[in-house]
Design a protein around this motif. Structure first.
Motif, PDB file in Angstrom:
ATOM      1  N   ARG A  19      37.785  34.883  39.373  1.00  9.28           N
ATOM      2  CA  ARG A  19      38.427  34.829  40.685  1.00  9.28           C
ATOM      3  C   ARG A  19      37.812  33.702  41.505  1.00  9.28           C
ATOM      4  N   HIS A  20      38.672  32.818  42.016  1.00 10.86           N
ATOM      5  CA  HIS A  20      38.187  31.693  42.805  1.00 10.86           C
ATOM      6  C   HIS A  20      37.546  32.191  44.096  1.00 10.86           C
ATOM      7  N   LEU A  21      36.318  31.740  44.348  1.00 14.33           N
ATOM      8  CA  LEU A  21      35.590  32.148  45.539  1.00 14.33           C
ATOM      9  C   LEU A  21      35.607  31.089  46.629  1.00 14.33           C
ATOM     10  N   TYR A  22      35.396  29.836  46.206  1.00 19.62           N
ATOM     11  CA  TYR A  22      35.058  28.826  47.199  1.00 19.62           C
ATOM     12  C   TYR A  22      35.142  27.443  46.561  1.00 19.62           C
ATOM     13  N   TYR A  30      33.485  30.477  41.064  1.00 18.50           N
ATOM     14  CA  TYR A  30      34.305  31.606  40.655  1.00 18.50           C
ATOM     15  C   TYR A  30      33.413  32.811  40.399  1.00 18.50           C
ATOM     16  N   ALA A  31      33.939  34.003  40.690  1.00 15.94           N
ATOM     17  CA  ALA A  31      33.261  35.255  40.376  1.00 15.94           C
ATOM     18  C   ALA A  31      34.039  35.960  39.279  1.00 15.94           C
ATOM     19  N   SER A  32      33.318  36.702  38.449  1.00 16.92           N
ATOM     20  CA  SER A  32      33.972  37.455  37.386  1.00 16.92           C
ATOM     21  C   SER A  32      34.847  38.554  37.978  1.00 16.92           C
ATOM     22  N   GLU A  33      35.983  38.805  37.340  1.00 15.61           N
ATOM     23  CA  GLU A  33      36.841  39.906  37.763  1.00 15.61           C
ATOM     24  C   GLU A  33      36.290  41.253  37.315  1.00 15.61           C
ATOM     25  N   ASP A  34      35.239  41.217  36.494  1.00 10.04           N
ATOM     26  CA  ASP A  34      34.565  42.442  36.080  1.00 10.04           C
ATOM     27  C   ASP A  34      33.525  42.787  37.147  1.00 10.04           C
ATOM     28  N   PRO A  35      33.687  43.901  37.868  1.00 14.73           N
ATOM     29  CA  PRO A  35      32.751  44.222  38.955  1.00 14.73           C
ATOM     30  C   PRO A  35      31.307  44.378  38.487  1.00 14.73           C
ATOM     31  N   ALA A  36      31.111  44.669  37.208  1.00 12.71           N
ATOM     32  CA  ALA A  36      29.751  44.833  36.693  1.00 12.71           C
ATOM     33  C   ALA A  36      29.087  43.505  36.358  1.00 12.71           C
ATOM     34  N   ASP A  37      29.847  42.437  36.354  1.00 15.40           N
ATOM     35  CA  ASP A  37      29.338  41.111  36.005  1.00 15.40           C
ATOM     36  C   ASP A  37      29.055  40.344  37.285  1.00 15.40           C
TER      37      ASP A  37
END
Length: 294
Positions: A19-22, A30-37
């Motif tokens: 997921r694009h963050l900034y 980008y951040a992972s779409e997996d909340p645990a990652d």
């Protein structure tokens, strides 16, 4: 961060699972779409910036070249860094790094081993660099008696970074952390400059960025010792050159800055870069990597 002449999101791309963050001037996070990652994907673009504007067109393969250089330097330096294990998406495999999520410190750790640029301008006026008194009689491009730690405050997006004193650094991050930033930065510069010297290169100055992990460990982050964050010169040209431009021809986007300075009055949007400027700049980025053997 400085001004971005196009909306930041317009230059990011869709990466499955991320997921694009900034978007900054030249990198996308980008951040992972997996909340645990909790890892972050740091993607270097081909965008090029100067005078706080993102320019057009970009420099072909710039993102891949600078990522390659950062990875190489991380491997040379035995210092805790932000790199994380894992597979990088194919779409950005050559220009991205997987990184730990860190609490980034609001200080750019600039180290100057030679006097030039804004430091030279200040020295001519007051005999100091970032307020630090220096001996009289130095010339533009001279080696300093010892490397200087000259931190800057990382301003919020849209504002200019600001040179600060060590005392102001202490106010921002505390005395112990400020001393650690200074000592680690000077050590990294000294070791990197020695490696560059073996390759016939001078590392005139550079900037480091750091963050802390969940355990409070200081980690070297972002890009490191690239052509965008550092000023490299050819050692032989520095020794034998007559004019400043001969002595201090750098392996970075100085070609772009020089062209803009003579073709733009800094009013309104900057002009598009001509192909020969783009090509020459790309060649200098590649030449540095070849010289270092990265």
């Amino acid at each position: 961060m400085g001004q971005v002449s196009t909306p930041a999101d317009s230059t990011s791309q869709s990466i499955p699972g991320w997921r694009h963050l900034y978007s900054g001037k030249v990198r996308d996070l980008y951040a992972s779409e997996d909340p645990a990652d909790t890892r972050i994907l740091v993607v270097a673009s081909d965008r090029v910036s100067a005078f706080d504007f993102v320019l057009s067109p970009g420099i072909p393969k710039k993102g891949a070249l600078l990522t390659r250089l950062s990875r190489w330097w991380f491997a040379q330096l035995d210092t805790p860094n932000h790199l994380a294990e894992g597979e990088i998406p194919d779409a950005v495999a050559d220009r991205a790094m997987l990184a730990q999520s860190l609490e980034m410190l609001p200080v750019e750790c600039v180290v100057r081993g030679y006097i030039t640029g804004s430091g030279w301008a200040e020295y001519e006026e007051s005999g100091t660099v970032c307020g630090i008194p220096l001996p009289a009689g130095l010339n533009n491009g001279d080696r300093l008696p010892e490397p200087l730690f000259t931190p800057a405050y990382k301003a919020p997006m849209g504002e200019h970074d600001e040179n600060i004193t060590f005392a102001q650094t202490v106010e921002l991050v505390g005395e112990a952390r400020a001393a650690e930033l200074r000592d680690v930065s000077l050590d990294l510069y000294t070791r990197a400059a020695a490696i560059a010297e073996e390759k016939g290169l001078i590392l005139a100055d550079t900037k480091f960025e750091f963050g802390t992990d969940a355990d409070g460990t200081l980690r070297l982050a972002d890009e490191v010792l690239t052509s965008d964050s550092s000023r490299y010169w050819d050692a032989e040209a520095w020794r034998t050159g007559v004019t400043p431009s001969q002595r201090m021809a750098s392996f970075d986007k100085q070609i772009v800055r020089d062209w803009l300075a003579s073709h733009w009055d800094k009013q309104g949007e900057p002009p598009a870069l001509p192909e020969h400027i783009v090509s020459r700049t790309a060649d200098r980025y590649r030449e540095l990597i070849d010289r270092l053997g990265a």
